[in-house]
Design an enzyme around this catalytic site. Structure first.
Site, mmCIF file in Angstrom:
data_model
loop_
_atom_site.group_PDB
_atom_site.id
_atom_site.type_symbol
_atom_site.label_atom_id
_atom_site.label_comp_id
_atom_site.label_asym_id
_atom_site.label_seq_id
_atom_site.Cartn_x
_atom_site.Cartn_y
_atom_site.Cartn_z
ATOM 1 N N LYS A 1 -1.096 4.303 4.040
ATOM 2 C CA LYS A 1 -0.912 3.773 2.695
ATOM 3 C C LYS A 1 0.004 4.710 1.910
ATOM 4 O O LYS A 1 1.211 4.685 2.090
ATOM 5 C CB LYS A 1 -2.274 3.562 2.046
ATOM 6 N N GLU B 1 -16.750 4.103 -0.196
ATOM 7 C CA GLU B 1 -15.334 4.371 -0.430
ATOM 8 C C GLU B 1 -15.226 5.181 -1.712
ATOM 9 O O GLU B 1 -16.156 5.205 -2.523
ATOM 10 C CB GLU B 1 -14.550 3.069 -0.570
ATOM 11 N N ASP C 1 -14.820 7.357 2.402
ATOM 12 C CA ASP C 1 -13.514 6.871 2.853
ATOM 13 C C ASP C 1 -12.547 6.915 1.672
ATOM 14 O O ASP C 1 -12.704 6.192 0.693
ATOM 15 C CB ASP C 1 -13.646 5.446 3.378
ATOM 16 N N ASN D 1 0.816 -1.214 0.000
ATOM 17 C CA ASN D 1 0.000 0.000 0.000
ATOM 18 C C ASN D 1 0.848 1.263 0.000
ATOM 19 O O ASN D 1 0.322 2.363 0.148
ATOM 20 C CB ASN D 1 -0.920 0.018 1.217
ATOM 21 N N HIS E 1 -7.678 4.684 -0.089
ATOM 22 C CA HIS E 1 -6.840 4.266 -1.209
ATOM 23 C C HIS E 1 -6.654 5.368 -2.248
ATOM 24 O O HIS E 1 -6.037 5.126 -3.300
ATOM 25 C CB HIS E 1 -7.432 3.019 -1.860
ATOM 26 N N SER F 1 -11.384 -1.101 -2.300
ATOM 27 C CA SER F 1 -10.120 -1.754 -1.967
ATOM 28 C C SER F 1 -9.882 -3.071 -2.667
ATOM 29 O O SER F 1 -8.732 -3.499 -2.793
ATOM 30 C CB SER F 1 -10.043 -1.966 -0.444
ATOM 31 N N HIS G 1 -15.560 -1.192 2.907
ATOM 32 C CA HIS G 1 -14.573 -1.950 3.667
ATOM 33 C C HIS G 1 -15.173 -2.529 4.945
ATOM 34 O O HIS G 1 -16.117 -1.987 5.527
ATOM 35 C CB HIS G 1 -13.393 -1.028 4.027
#
Length: 381
Positions: free
Chosen positions: A239, A175, A205, A43, A208, A179, A131
């Site tokens: 990450k 997200e 979120d 990550n 990533h 992910s 997630h």
């Protein structure tokens, strides 16, 4: 009493047994069992964790600052060092938001924010593929919830039209980059839906996406031009920012309420001040890392193109799935790739749905096109 050995044997028989790997890190490579492999499961999206120049420069500054390696208590006791406030103000200013609040991890954030803000008069509408930490946060609270089909905003619109008026507030949770599939949410569409209802908040979120998307690395919300319209904008430092911890950008009122009600924040020892200083050091560098973001964009596009029909068509990011299907075949393919110099790992249920076991390629800016071409030649045999 439960027979845990039997349960472990059942996991082993189904191909779902996991182990902590014994590995050594060597920059962008992993050494395991005497074999050196290119790390395609990291990550560390911008390649910052392996940058000795950054590490050495920061350590010089840290020595001068005298910041300790332990906060010794929660922020509400004696752990609230000024470096916390500095980073929170820095982030609020950079994002153009009223307030920011830091947490010990993304898991702490997602399992703490929703239970604190939502009660039985709140309806949570969560994307089917959010997630596990968001799901855990929902389950820890008292709020009723519904799951809408992944990125199916038509179904979400129907749920809002049917149920929003029955609740004091509704929170939509998603997200920005997912992910496991690596696809991207349409945040502008979600903002548009939210604006149709006075009692709806949007929770996004960016774990990533922070660091790797947007002109200044501020994520998909920056890329899609809607930072200020997302009520609860969450992200992690663990990450692309090569550190530890997480953040929430929100209103000043929400921040103050969480400080008084969010259990993971109230009852956790704060991260070490030295760690927060490292996070601030790297966050301040984000606008200057355009070259790294561009390299990641190029190699990610290349891999997605070469995996069309096998999962590459699903992704729109640096997370690219190679979907195999069954657990045993997925494990065997990952082991084959490791033997040939690529450290990649199988992802199996319950992390992903049954029948969609996959190798999840997680690219970093340190991976070049030659490596992608060599990998693709093995996958497409």
């Amino acid at each position: 009493m439960k027979d845990y050995n039997k349960l472990l044997n059942n996991l082993k028989a189904s191909g779902g047994l996991r182990h902590l790997p014994e590995i050594e890190h060597q920059g962008i490579y992993i050494e395991k069992g005497g074999q050196t492999m290119l790390n395609l499961s990291s990550n560390d999206y911008l390649g910052l964790a392996a940058r000795l120049d950054l590490r050495n420069n920061f350590l010089g500054r840290l020595k001068e600052s005298g910041l300790p390696l332990s906060s010794t208590s929660s922020r509400l006791l004696t752990g609230n060092y000024s470096i916390y406030t500095e980073l929170e103000q820095d982030m609020a200013d950079r994002f153009g938001r009223e307030a920011c609040l830091l947490f010990n991890s993304g898991y702490h954030a997602n399992t703490g924010i929703l239970p604190a803000l939502a009660d039985k008069r709140t309806l949570i509408l969560a994307d089917k593929l959010v997630h596990a930490s968001i799901i855990d946060g929902i389950l820890l609270g008292d709020a009723p919830f519904r799951r809408f089909r992944h990125n199916d905003y038509g179904q979400l619109e129907q749920l809002l039209g049917k149920e929003a008026a029955d609740y004091e507030q509704v929170i939509i949770a998603t997200e920005s980059i997912f992910s496991m599939d690596g696809d991207v949410a349409d945040l502008r569409r979600l903002v548009s839906l939210k604006k149709q209802y006075p009692n709806v908040m949007l929770y996004v979120d960016e774990a990533h996406a922070i660091g790797v998307r947007g002109n200044n690395g501020l994520g998909i919300a920056e890329e899609q031009g809607c930072i200020k319209e997302i009520d609860l904008l969450v992200g992690t430092f663990g990450k692309a920012l090569a550190s530890m911890g997480a953040y929430l950008l929100c209103s000043g009122t929400i921040r103050e309420y969480l400080v008084n009600t969010m259990r993971p924040l109230i009852f956790s020892t704060a991260l070490p001040p030295a760690q927060i200083a490292w996070t601030k050091y790297l966050f301040d560098l984000l606008p200057s890392l355009g070259k790294e973001r561009e390299q990641l964009r190029i190699t990610s596009h290349l891999l997605r193109e070469q995996l069309q029909g096998h999962g590459g068509e699903i992704s729109d990011s640096h997370i690219v799935p190679y979907i195999i299907g069954e657990n045993d075949a997925c494990i065997a393919k990952a082991e084959e790739l490791q033997r040939k110099g690529f450290y990649c790992l199988p992802v199996r249920p319950p992390t992903v749905p049954q029948g969609t076991s996959r190798i999840r390629f997680s690219l970093t800016a340190a991976v070049d096109a030659e490596a992608i071409n060599n990998l693709s030649s093995l996958l497409n045999k």
